[in-house]
Design an enzyme around this catalytic site. Structure first.
Site, mmCIF file in Angstrom:
data_model
loop_
_atom_site.group_PDB
_atom_site.id
_atom_site.type_symbol
_atom_site.label_atom_id
_atom_site.label_comp_id
_atom_site.label_asym_id
_atom_site.label_seq_id
_atom_site.Cartn_x
_atom_site.Cartn_y
_atom_site.Cartn_z
ATOM 1 C CG ASP A 193 -1.764 -0.562 1.148
ATOM 2 O OD1 ASP A 193 -2.543 -1.121 0.094
ATOM 3 O OD2 ASP A 193 -2.814 -1.623 1.956
ATOM 4 C CG ASN A 242 -4.030 6.277 2.710
ATOM 5 O OD1 ASN A 242 -5.037 5.698 2.500
ATOM 6 N ND2 ASN A 242 -3.481 4.786 3.266
ATOM 7 C CB THR A 253 -9.259 0.253 6.184
ATOM 8 O OG1 THR A 253 -8.799 0.612 5.014
ATOM 9 C CG2 THR A 253 -10.920 0.864 5.561
ATOM 10 C CB ALA A 254 -4.408 3.604 6.905
ATOM 11 C CE1 TYR A 275 -11.972 -0.345 12.341
ATOM 12 C CE2 TYR A 275 -10.652 -2.061 11.468
ATOM 13 C CZ TYR A 275 -11.886 -1.967 11.868
ATOM 14 O OH TYR A 275 -12.528 -2.416 12.396
ATOM 15 C CB ALA A 286 -3.717 8.630 23.172
#
Length: 253
Positions: A43, A113, A154-155, A158, A178
């Site tokens: 990717d 992304n 989704t990278a 996620y 966090a």
């Protein structure tokens, strides 16, 4: 019709070996002369190819010679011409990032992304968030925050417990990493045309870096992000294995 193919491969031995085999079998042209660009790697390499060929007319078809391969198709040396002819096209728009560092220099990058802000020291980052010029969060104390496209949801997004977005969704995912305060803040969905601005609070004491698909800027004081509809990346997938299907499937793993 026989398609003219440009084969590009990452530096790994596996990808380079695959490129040699495929070039021998199907021939090779320069990317600027190709009908289709075939990217061999993972990717990360696919993202670099999309960035590097965004001004070329040919779509990009990836074959996985890396690890995850979410943006890639299954590797096979047979029937490539037929697979390319039958492939389904997905079109995605990147994010544009304008980051200002402590010296006042402006850095501009594109991200397919996500754009992420990450603490660069031992203390948590403190961020202020504006959406379309309106202050939405006075202070977010966290390890970082990111704005992700549907293709990138989704990278990193996620992994940070952000939502997976359908590829056609007209929203972006704003996700904290966090988060300490507000402790239970789960992030937000913002309209795709929205202009998102992060301001770093106490940048000298709590340094923050900004990253756009691996292109990093140190010691930022503000980061402005928005979707860039003038740039379209065309990605090809085997039928039944496009981004839409993968995004749905990923949510039931």
């Amino acid at each position: 019709m026989t398609l003219k193919i440009a084969f590009l491969a990452s530096d790994t031995a596996t990808a380079q070996s695959a490129r040699g085999t495929l070039v021998t079998r199907y021939g090779n042209v320069e990317a600027g002369d190709a009908d289709v660009i075939v990217a061999l790697g993972g990717d990360g390499f696919m993202l670099s190819v999309l960035h590097g060929t965004q001004d070329l007319p040919a779509p990009v078809y990836g074959m996985n010679r890396g690890t995850i391969g979410f943006l890639m198709n299954e590797y096979s040396e047979s029937d490539l011409q037929d697979r390319l002819s039958d492939a389904v096209e997905e079109v995605i728009n990147p994010l544009s990032m304008q980051a200002k560092d402590r010296s006042g220099k402006i850095h501009r990058e594109l991200a397919i992304n996500e754009v992420s802000l990450l603490r660069a020291g031992p203390q948590a980052a403190k961020l202020r968030i504006y959406i379309d010029g309106r202050l939405r969060m006075q202070e977010l104390v966290c390890d970082g925050a990111l704005l992700a496209t549907p293709a990138g949801s989704t990278a990193y997004n996620y992994s940070a417990h952000g939502p997976i977005l359908p590829i056609g969704a007209d929203v972006l995912a704003l996700t904290a990493m966090a988060a300490f305060r507000p402790r239970r803040w789960r992030g937000a969905l913002v309209p795709k045309p929205a202009k998102v601005r992060f301001e770093v609070i106490e940048p000298g004491k709590r340094p923050v870096m900004a990253d756009a698909d691996g292109r990093s800027v140190k010691d930022v004081v503000s980061v402005d992000i928005q979707s860039e509809p003038s740039i379209s990346h065309r990605i090809l997938f085997d039928p039944g294995h496009g981004l839409e299907e993968r995004l749905i499937r990923e949510q039931f793993v």
